[in-house]
Design an enzyme around this catalytic site. Structure first.
Site: not given
Length: 392
Positions: A61, A113, A210
């Site tokens: 993490r 968005y 993307k």
């Protein structure tokens, strides 16, 4: 401006053009085997030799060698000094909002968005932040929204889905004497076509899902900065909130970045051809593509970017035509998301912006006639032929 003129230096290695940098990336400091691809360090934790002795890795993490390699690559491509990889783009924006406290005001592009709008209007406002939406492509309008409590300006450029372009350097000039963080979502153009940090941005955000990933097979998000102060604060938030990118997904994004240059060039070439074809079709009433000379922000885009990308939005004559296209396309896939090698078509009012109230959605131009295409890298004649038969 052309980012291809800039040389990228990776940790003291030989400087290289961005096309080369996409492939060779950051140096794998852990590589003792000669592996060409960065290994997947699929480990949640790392052992210590003794008290006070660490390999530099403690718990995944906090940091993982595979993720670290990816972060160094993305930071260098964006001309930043630090990049943080998150599990999704929305996780990155959620962490970003933790920089602010109740009562802080954030100006955001009014064309944004839908997922970002949903986060800002529900979670961020619930946490006491004040979100002011403005047309950031109009600097005079933007300036009127800046006040003493404004702590950040959040820009998408080009915006989603109406493809508006904001003059990043001009916005920075407006706030240069103010304690305001300039944040730019660079998902659509990527560092291959646009480098906001060099234009004055303080933080660059990406949905790595993307174009950076490029194959519609994984989720990721990034925050990049050159500010040591912001880097330290974001690193603390990153490890505390915990939405870090997994080793395997870090590997997939690293692999995707290797072909970023060729994908962006081919996608843009296809998009220009598709946009010009759409302009001539009798059932198409408007085409929004920043690469068209008639686009209102064309000159700004040429000034601050070295490419136009491969995202197009267009309006058709009626709702029935929009439905026909979505139901009749064969090669093109009716799906959310963007930036992959496959051409995708999206219906913003029912998909990306479904949670935006109808009145606000239509005010932004997102109506029942608007469609959005992420143009892929197929043969462009096949893309156009599919649109031709779908529009019959």
């Amino acid at each position: 401006m052309s980012n291809k003129e800039f040389l990228h230096s990776f940790n003291g290695r030989v400087s290289m053009k961005i096309e080369t940098a996409c492939i060779h990336g950051a140096k794998d400091e852990m590589n003792l085997t000669g592996a060409v691809a960065v290994p997947i360090y699929q480990s949640s934790t790392f052992a210590h030799k003794a008290v006070g002795q660490s390999t530099g890795y403690d718990y995944s993490r906090l940091q993982n060698p595979t993720r670290e390699h990816l972060e160094k690559t993305v930071a260098a491509l964006e001309s930043g000094t630090d990049a943080l990889a998150f599990s999704t783009g929305m996780a990155a924006i959620s962490a970003l909002m933790e920089l602010f406290k109740p009562g802080d005001r954030i100006i955001a592009s009014d064309d944004l968005y839908g997922g970002s709008i949903r986060l800002f209007d529900t979670i961020s406002k619930k946490n006491g932040l004040i979100i002011d939406y403005a047309n950031t492509s109009d600097t005079s309008s933007l300036n009127m929204n800046i006040c003493d409590d404004t702590k950040a300006i959040f820009i998408e450029s080009p915006s989603n889905p109406m493809m508006r372009v904001t003059d990043i350097a001009a916005v920075k000039s407006l706030i240069k004497d103010k304690d305001i963080i300039l944040i730019v979502d660079n998902t659509f153009l990527t560092p291959y076509f646009q480098q906001p940090l060099l234009l004055g941005a303080d933080i660059v955000m990406h949905s790595g899902t993307k174009y950076l990933g490029g194959h519609n097979d994984t989720l990721a998000g990034f925050l990049i900065t050159s500010s040591p102060k912001l880097s330290e604060r974001l690193r603390f938030i990153h490890k505390t909130t915990g939405a870090c990118l997994s080793p395997f997904d870090s590997f997939l994004i690293s692999r995707g970045i290797k072909t970023l240059a060729v994908r962006m060039e081919k996608g843009q070439q296809n998009a220009m051809a598709v946009a010009e074809w759409l302009l001539k079709h009798e059932k198409v009433t408007a085409v929004h593509y920043v690469g068209l000379a008639a686009h209102p922000d064309y000159e700004i885009s040429k000034k601050q970017s070295c490419g136009f990308g491969s995202m197009i939005s267009f309006e058709v004559d009626c709702e029935k035509t929009a439905y026909n296209i979505l139901e009749k396309v064969k090669l093109i896939m009716f799906a959310e998301s963007l930036g992959g090698v496959e051409t995708l078509i999206t219906y913003p009012m029912l998909q990306t912006h479904a949670d935006v109230p109808k009145q606000d959605r239509e005010k932004r131009g997102i109506n029942e006639r608007l469609l959005r295409i992420s143009v892929g890298i197929e043969n462009v004649e096949d893309i156009i032929n599919d649109l031709t038969q779908a529009l019959e």
